[in-house]
Design a protein around this motif. Structure first.
Motif, mmCIF file in Angstrom:
data_model
loop_
_atom_site.group_PDB
_atom_site.id
_atom_site.type_symbol
_atom_site.label_atom_id
_atom_site.label_comp_id
_atom_site.label_asym_id
_atom_site.label_seq_id
_atom_site.Cartn_x
_atom_site.Cartn_y
_atom_site.Cartn_z
ATOM 1 N N ARG A 91 -5.441 12.682 4.615
ATOM 2 C CA ARG A 91 -6.186 12.021 3.542
ATOM 3 C C ARG A 91 -6.251 13.002 2.376
ATOM 4 N NH1 ARG A 91 -9.899 8.166 2.022
ATOM 5 N NH2 ARG A 91 -11.397 8.897 0.461
ATOM 6 N N ILE A 92 -5.873 12.534 1.190
ATOM 7 C CA ILE A 92 -5.960 13.368 -0.009
ATOM 8 C C ILE A 92 -6.763 12.602 -1.043
ATOM 9 C CG2 ILE A 92 -4.663 14.470 -1.864
ATOM 10 C CD1 ILE A 92 -2.339 14.817 0.047
ATOM 11 N N ASP A 93 -7.919 13.163 -1.431
ATOM 12 C CA ASP A 93 -8.781 12.443 -2.363
ATOM 13 C C ASP A 93 -9.277 13.282 -3.530
ATOM 14 O OD1 ASP A 93 -10.702 14.038 -1.099
ATOM 15 O OD2 ASP A 93 -11.361 12.407 0.217
ATOM 16 N N HIS A 94 -8.799 14.534 -3.654
ATOM 17 C CA HIS A 94 -9.137 15.341 -4.818
ATOM 18 C C HIS A 94 -8.185 16.530 -4.896
ATOM 19 C CE1 HIS A 94 -11.320 17.468 -1.610
ATOM 20 N NE2 HIS A 94 -11.438 18.516 -2.422
ATOM 21 N N ASN A 95 -8.173 17.190 -6.057
ATOM 22 C CA ASN A 95 -7.354 18.385 -6.242
ATOM 23 C C ASN A 95 -8.079 19.626 -5.741
ATOM 24 O OD1 ASN A 95 -5.177 17.103 -7.618
ATOM 25 N ND2 ASN A 95 -6.345 17.135 -9.534
ATOM 26 N N ALA A 96 -7.339 20.544 -5.134
ATOM 27 C CA ALA A 96 -7.909 21.847 -4.799
ATOM 28 C C ALA A 96 -8.257 22.553 -6.111
ATOM 29 C CB ALA A 96 -6.914 22.677 -3.997
ATOM 30 N N THR A 97 -9.342 23.265 -6.124
ATOM 31 C CA THR A 97 -9.792 23.916 -7.349
ATOM 32 C C THR A 97 -9.280 25.341 -7.495
ATOM 33 O OG1 THR A 97 -11.831 24.610 -6.249
ATOM 34 C CG2 THR A 97 -11.871 22.504 -7.447
ATOM 35 N N ARG A 98 -8.494 25.802 -6.519
ATOM 36 C CA ARG A 98 -7.990 27.181 -6.558
ATOM 37 C C ARG A 98 -6.722 27.293 -5.735
ATOM 38 N NH1 ARG A 98 -8.912 29.629 -1.648
ATOM 39 N NH2 ARG A 98 -10.450 28.622 -0.281
ATOM 40 N N LEU A 99 -6.004 28.398 -5.954
ATOM 41 C CA LEU A 99 -4.903 28.745 -5.071
ATOM 42 C C LEU A 99 -5.469 29.185 -3.725
ATOM 43 C CD1 LEU A 99 -2.440 30.877 -7.243
ATOM 44 C CD2 LEU A 99 -1.848 28.803 -5.982
ATOM 45 N N PRO A 100 -4.792 28.877 -2.641
ATOM 46 C CA PRO A 100 -5.226 29.423 -1.351
ATOM 47 C C PRO A 100 -5.165 30.955 -1.370
ATOM 48 C CG PRO A 100 -3.684 27.622 -1.035
ATOM 49 C CD PRO A 100 -3.665 27.949 -2.494
ATOM 50 N N SER A 101 -5.909 31.570 -0.493
ATOM 51 C CA SER A 101 -5.937 33.034 -0.402
ATOM 52 C C SER A 101 -5.018 33.513 0.707
ATOM 53 C CB SER A 101 -7.367 33.519 -0.119
ATOM 54 O OG SER A 101 -8.241 33.130 -1.152
ATOM 55 N N PRO A 111 -5.768 12.759 -7.638
ATOM 56 C CA PRO A 111 -5.482 11.890 -6.489
ATOM 57 C C PRO A 111 -6.447 10.715 -6.427
ATOM 58 C CG PRO A 111 -5.430 14.192 -5.820
ATOM 59 C CD PRO A 111 -5.986 14.154 -7.221
ATOM 60 N N VAL A 112 -5.955 9.588 -5.963
ATOM 61 C CA VAL A 112 -6.808 8.415 -5.789
ATOM 62 C C VAL A 112 -7.844 8.705 -4.700
ATOM 63 C CG1 VAL A 112 -5.250 7.361 -4.077
ATOM 64 C CG2 VAL A 112 -6.781 5.907 -5.426
ATOM 65 N N ASP A 113 -9.019 8.144 -4.849
ATOM 66 C CA ASP A 113 -10.080 8.323 -3.859
ATOM 67 C C ASP A 113 -10.539 6.939 -3.405
ATOM 68 O OD1 ASP A 113 -12.157 9.077 -2.257
ATOM 69 O OD2 ASP A 113 -13.343 10.048 -3.834
ATOM 70 N N THR A 114 -9.934 6.474 -2.323
ATOM 71 C CA THR A 114 -10.261 5.166 -1.772
ATOM 72 C C THR A 114 -10.910 5.327 -0.406
ATOM 73 O OG1 THR A 114 -8.061 4.978 -0.776
ATOM 74 C CG2 THR A 114 -8.344 4.043 -2.969
ATOM 75 N N PRO A 115 -11.607 4.318 0.080
ATOM 76 C CA PRO A 115 -12.232 4.426 1.405
ATOM 77 C C PRO A 115 -11.202 4.669 2.501
ATOM 78 C CG PRO A 115 -13.092 2.541 0.190
ATOM 79 C CD PRO A 115 -11.930 3.044 -0.588
ATOM 80 N N VAL A 126 0.853 -1.189 0.000
ATOM 81 C CA VAL A 126 0.000 0.000 0.000
ATOM 82 C C VAL A 126 0.889 1.238 0.000
ATOM 83 C CG1 VAL A 126 -1.778 1.297 1.220
ATOM 84 C CG2 VAL A 126 -1.841 -1.217 1.198
ATOM 85 N N VAL A 127 0.707 2.084 -1.002
ATOM 86 C CA VAL A 127 1.486 3.316 -1.141
ATOM 87 C C VAL A 127 0.563 4.501 -0.920
ATOM 88 C CG1 VAL A 127 2.752 4.757 -2.778
ATOM 89 C CG2 VAL A 127 3.193 2.302 -2.676
ATOM 90 N N THR A 128 1.003 5.439 -0.073
ATOM 91 C CA THR A 128 0.180 6.595 0.302
ATOM 92 C C THR A 128 1.000 7.872 0.273
ATOM 93 O OG1 THR A 128 0.682 6.662 2.679
ATOM 94 C CG2 THR A 128 -0.967 5.054 1.955
ATOM 95 N N ASN A 129 0.306 8.988 0.318
ATOM 96 C CA ASN A 129 0.988 10.252 0.543
ATOM 97 C C ASN A 129 1.690 10.208 1.903
ATOM 98 O OD1 ASN A 129 -0.472 11.991 2.778
ATOM 99 N ND2 ASN A 129 -2.127 11.026 1.601
ATOM 100 N N GLY A 130 2.759 10.972 2.048
ATOM 101 C CA GLY A 130 3.447 11.078 3.334
ATOM 102 C C GLY A 130 4.464 9.995 3.609
ATOM 103 N N MET A 131 4.650 9.021 2.675
ATOM 104 C CA MET A 131 5.631 7.962 2.872
ATOM 105 C C MET A 131 7.053 8.510 2.774
ATOM 106 S SD MET A 131 4.099 4.697 0.742
ATOM 107 C CE MET A 131 5.629 3.791 0.951
ATOM 108 N N SER A 180 -3.465 4.369 -2.041
ATOM 109 C CA SER A 180 -4.485 4.708 -1.048
ATOM 110 C C SER A 180 -4.496 6.204 -0.785
ATOM 111 C CB SER A 180 -4.213 3.956 0.263
ATOM 112 O OG SER A 180 -5.099 4.397 1.288
ATOM 113 N N SER A 181 -5.693 6.736 -0.522
ATOM 114 C CA SER A 181 -5.856 8.149 -0.181
ATOM 115 C C SER A 181 -5.336 8.487 1.208
ATOM 116 C CB SER A 181 -7.340 8.538 -0.236
ATOM 117 O OG SER A 181 -7.906 8.250 -1.484
ATOM 118 N N ASN A 182 -5.239 7.477 2.061
ATOM 119 C CA ASN A 182 -5.008 7.717 3.486
ATOM 120 C C ASN A 182 -3.550 7.571 3.871
ATOM 121 O OD1 ASN A 182 -7.885 7.985 4.027
ATOM 122 N ND2 ASN A 182 -7.986 5.786 3.661
ATOM 123 N N GLY A 183 -2.888 8.724 4.061
ATOM 124 C CA GLY A 183 -1.505 8.729 4.483
ATOM 125 C C GLY A 183 -1.379 8.661 5.990
#
Length: 273
Positions: free
Chosen positions: A164-174, A269-273, A51-56, A157-160
């Protein structure tokens, strides 16, 4: 105060890779039953997928002939798929790229906590970056590398460990209103306000440190933070407009990936349970 960057703080680590044994095919028993003293060869069960996740924590084995930096560790950013169906991971280019040199790739990536497993994927793109004494260095966009995972060996897996990362942000932060959170193998989960944005680079008070490079960043939306917003870039002299810690934005990376239309284009990003 001299400029610093996360790459210079990366802790060295190295290990030899081992190869996995091929499955053994079972032989059929003779008709009429087993002969006295004979034994059937049992087929090996398929090896479980890692299982490979973000944060490894990830490491690599560079070829000394390429003049690459010493072997060290970084943190894996988001994992998912590109529009071609490739399993993809994003991390920092400066983890593996010599400054002012052409991109280098096609060498292996390992889970630092399970080197014996062997490579989990391959670097297929590392973006060129300028030298640290280049005035544009702190805010140079596109400090990212692309990893193609071997989907016969790993599952995504989405779960680091912390995010948890399961989608892209749709904008730059403010500026002065949005909070970003990052995970890294050295400093862990840290959050802070975005103080400035230059060339799509996010300046923040969210702490990062050595070995966090390439680690995932999410945009907090209310009390929820699962939208991928960037990766760890480095630490610099305090920006009087807001933030010592710099992050490459997801928007920079996604735009550049789309323009190249190679590995990683259309990354989601992958979207897993």
């Amino acid at each position: 105060m001299p400029k610093k960057r996360t790459r210079r703080w990366v802790v060295a680590a190295a290990a030899a890779a081992t190869t996995m044994a091929a499955p053994v095919v079972a032989q059929a028993a003779p008709a009429g039953g087993l002969a006295s003293g004979s034994v059937t060869a049992a087929a090996d069960a398929p090896a479980p997928l890692k299982v490979v996740t973000n944060g490894m924590k990830i490491v690599w084995s560079p070829n000394p002939g390429l003049g690459l930096p010493g072997v060290g560790y970084c943190t894996l950013g988001p994992v998912g798929y590109d529009r071609f169906g490739n399993g993809i991971g994003i991390t920092a280019s400066h983890c593996v790229q010599v400054v002012n040199q052409p991109p280098t790739f096609e060498y292996p990536v390992y889970d630092a906590n399970d080197l014996a497993f062997g490579p989990i994927g391959t670097y297929v793109w590392t973006n060129p970056i300028p030298a640290e004494n280049d005035p544009s260095f702190p805010d140079t966009p596109h400090d990212y590398a692309v990893i193609r995972f071997d989907l016969t060996k790993v599952t995504l897996s989405s779960n680091g460990p912390a995010l948890r990362i399961d989608h892209n942000a749709t904008r730059l932060p403010s500026r002065y209103s949005d909070i970003i959170c990052k995970d890294g193998q050295t400093t862990g989960l840290k959050c802070g306000m975005v103080g400035n944005i230059v060339n799509g680079m996010l300046h923040s008070w969210a702490i990062n440190g050595p070995g966090d490079s390439g680690g995932p960043v999410v945009l907090m939306e209310g009390n929820v933070g699962t939208a991928w917003a960037g990766i760890v870039h480095g630490v610099y002299d305090t920006d009087p407009l807001g933030g010592t810690f710099f992050y490459e934005s997801a928007q920079n990376i996604l735009t550049d990936l789309a323009a190249r239309d190679g590995y990683g284009a259309g990354f989601t990003p992958v979207d897993t349970p």
